[in-house]
Design an enzyme around this catalytic site. Structure first.
Site, PDB file in Angstrom:
ATOM      1  CG  ASN A  60      22.507  29.186  20.875  1.00 19.81           C
ATOM      2  OD1 ASN A  60      22.912  28.082  20.506  1.00 19.81           O
ATOM      3  ND2 ASN A  60      22.413  30.230  20.050  1.00 19.81           N
ATOM      4  CG  HIS A  63      24.124  33.920  13.885  1.00 21.01           C
ATOM      5  ND1 HIS A  63      24.569  32.794  14.554  1.00 21.01           N
ATOM      6  CD2 HIS A  63      24.101  34.895  14.811  1.00 21.01           C
ATOM      7  CE1 HIS A  63      24.807  33.090  15.830  1.00 21.01           C
ATOM      8  NE2 HIS A  63      24.544  34.369  16.005  1.00 21.01           N
TER       9      HIS A  63
HETATM   10  C1  FCB Z   1      23.983  34.616  21.308  1.00 19.54           C
HETATM   11  C2  FCB Z   1      24.262  34.838  19.838  1.00 19.54           C
HETATM   12  C3  FCB Z   1      25.730  34.897  19.494  1.00 19.54           C
HETATM   13  C4  FCB Z   1      26.527  35.635  20.546  1.00 19.54           C
HETATM   14  C5  FCB Z   1      26.234  35.074  21.909  1.00 19.54           C
HETATM   15  C6  FCB Z   1      27.025  35.709  23.031  1.00 19.54           C
HETATM   16  O1  FCB Z   1      22.753  35.175  21.633  1.00 19.54           O
HETATM   17  O2  FCB Z   1      23.671  33.820  19.068  1.00 19.54           O
HETATM   18  O3  FCB Z   1      25.844  35.483  18.234  1.00 19.54           O
HETATM   19  O4  FCB Z   1      26.302  36.971  20.462  1.00 19.54           O
HETATM   20  O5  FCB Z   1      24.870  35.212  22.193  1.00 19.54           O
END
Ligand code: FCB
Length: 462
Positions: free
Chosen positions: A295, A122
């Site tokens: 996501n 990450h």
């Molecule tokens: C995503 C990221 C996470 C966080 C969220 C708001 O892009 O993976 O770490 O910052 O956004």
């Protein structure tokens, strides 16, 4: 709440975090700087010059955080492993103290009845690897495969779900083209090299994890819904270029074993040189996934535009003849992101329409909102906007499932208010406000558990 969507039993509800955003202890247990440490300590890079040096102090307070997860009632916790903690310079032997930290965290989770889900990357690349070229060079992908092997061999017996990369779009394009994420580069071909090497790294990590016998492995993409501002040929073509840069660059190789047919129109002169691609790469990248992590936060509206930099020699990889325009007339979160839950449904159903049987089961590995939280007179943060956001997005997710998309789980971003990258600590995504900076009005405030209730009540037999 009466109109909550009901999810099948066995559907996984979880909360997510990431190492650099919460751990702190930047110099403890043998950890050395990652590209984010360097970036944060370069004045002017991060809002307020905030850093993750201490963050939520999770490294020391993880038992309390696991207790929060238990009280929240989640089934699973998605965390990430800091590469510079377990293999400080990104190559060579593992650092036993680093591995031990994650081992203890995993045991604590299992004892609390919470299923661990680990992300290998990450965004905290060891600085030593960036000094040798970072993701621009293929060696970094090879090192990533070795790191995956170390971690998986150590934890595969206790961690059932694994994610190779989180949002490689951000690593490649925010990191090496826009320059708003570490390492802060603004390049053309460098960012395209990085995108390919991230894909190769994903493939090598999948192989290493399979060899170590992990139960479920996949990758997390931040797929964007790119909506054309104008329904004209030029407007639609601009949206395809945005789609290529954000989505197809990942989904085509990973799910279909090919490079995007639209890459030439999107990158023009920047993609003429192809020597970063080797024979066999597509087979490596397109290995079957047990799940695709997605996501989702918001849609993007795009319009046709000229190049910002006409000279290809100086053009960055995200300069693709389109521009983002504001989404009309909807509520915005504290990130200024438009709240459009239907677009979550559309994203998922469109993905199913495009890839059909080649689309693996989906895990929503992040979804949530940053809000202007207020501590009420009773000392609680009542969170109505966040509750509404989650409620509407869970409803939209259920609609996609009703339309035939196979979704197996949903992780809220995030367990804690935390270090929101280039925006520092100003944006609060957390279900619990512990991560806020000392001295803030939120210190000690307790969130009213409406969000927790929302998550728990959604689980049913429907
Ligand atoms: C995503 C990221 C996470 C966080 C969220 C708001 O892009 O993976 O770490 O910052 O956004």
């Amino acid at each position: 709440m009466s109109d909550l969507p009901v999810f099948p039993s066995g559907f996984v509800f979880g909360a997510a975090t990431a190492s650099y955003q919460i751990e702190g202890a930047a110099h403890e247990g043998g950890r050395v700087p990652s590209i984010w440490d360097t970036y944060c300590h370069t004045p002017g890079r991060v809002d307020g010059d905030d850093t993750g040096d201490m963050a939520c102090d999770h490294y020391h307070r993880y038992p309390e955080d696991v207790a929060l997860l238990r009280d929240l009632g989640v089934d699973s916790y998605r965390f990430s492993i800091a590469w510079p903690r377990v293999q400080p310079t990104g190559s060579g032997p593992a650092n036993a103290k680093g591995l031990d930290f994650y081992s203890r965290l995993v045991d604590e989770l299992l004892e609390a009845g919470i299923e661990p889900a680990a992300t290998l990357y990450h965004w905290d690349l060891p600085q030593a690897l960036e000094d040798q070229g970072g993701w621009r060079v293929r060696e970094t992908a090879e090192r990533f495969g070795e790191y995956a092997q170390i971690v998986a061999e150590h934890l595969a017996d206790r961690v059932p779900r694994w994610i190779t990369l989180n949002e490689p779009w951000c690593s490649a394009f925010l990191g090496y083209s826009v320059g708003r994420h570490a390492p802060g580069a603004q390049e053309g071909t460098g960012a395209l090299d990085a995108a390919h090497h991230l894909l190769v790294g994903h493939g090598l990590a999948m192989k290493a994890m399979r060899a170590a016998g992990v139960r479920e492995a996949g990758i997390t993409l931040n797929l964007d819904r790119n909506v054309p501002a104008h329904d004209t040929p030029a407007g639609r073509a601009a949206a395809v270029r945005a789609d290529t840069q954000h989505n197809l660059v990942w989904t085509e190789p990973i799910l279909a074993g090919r490079y995007p047919a639209t890459e030439q129109d999107t990158w023009g002169e920047l993609i003429t040189r192809q020597d970063f691609r080797r024979e066999g790469d597509l087979d490596l990248i397109a290995q079957p996934l047990d799940f695709l992590g997605i996501n989702y936060y918001r849609p993007i509206v795009v319009a046709d535009a000229p190049y910002r930099e006409p000279d290809p020699a100086h053009r960055v990889a995200t300069d693709n003849r389109y521009q983002e325009v504001p989404y009309p007339d909807v509520r915005r979160t504290a990130m200024n992101w438009p709240v459009v839950p239907e677009s979550f449904t559309d994203l998922l159903t469109a993905l199913k329409d495009t890839y059909g049987e080649a689309l693996p089961p989906i895990q929503i590995t992040e979804n949530g909102s940053a809000e202007h939280d207020v501590v009420d007179q009773d000392g609680g943060v009542h969170d109505p906007d966040r509750v509404a956001y989650l409620h509407s997005h869970l409803t939209a997710l259920r609609a996609a499932m009703d339309a035939g998309v196979d979704v197996r789980g949903y992780y809220v971003w995030s367990l804690l208010d935390n270090f929101e990258w280039a925006l520092g600590y100003a944006k609060r995504f957390g279900l619990d406000p512990r991560g806020v900076k000392a001295g803030s009005a939120h210190q000690g405030a307790v969130r009213v558990p409406a969000v927790c209730a929302l998550v728990v009540e959604c689980v049913g037999d429907g």
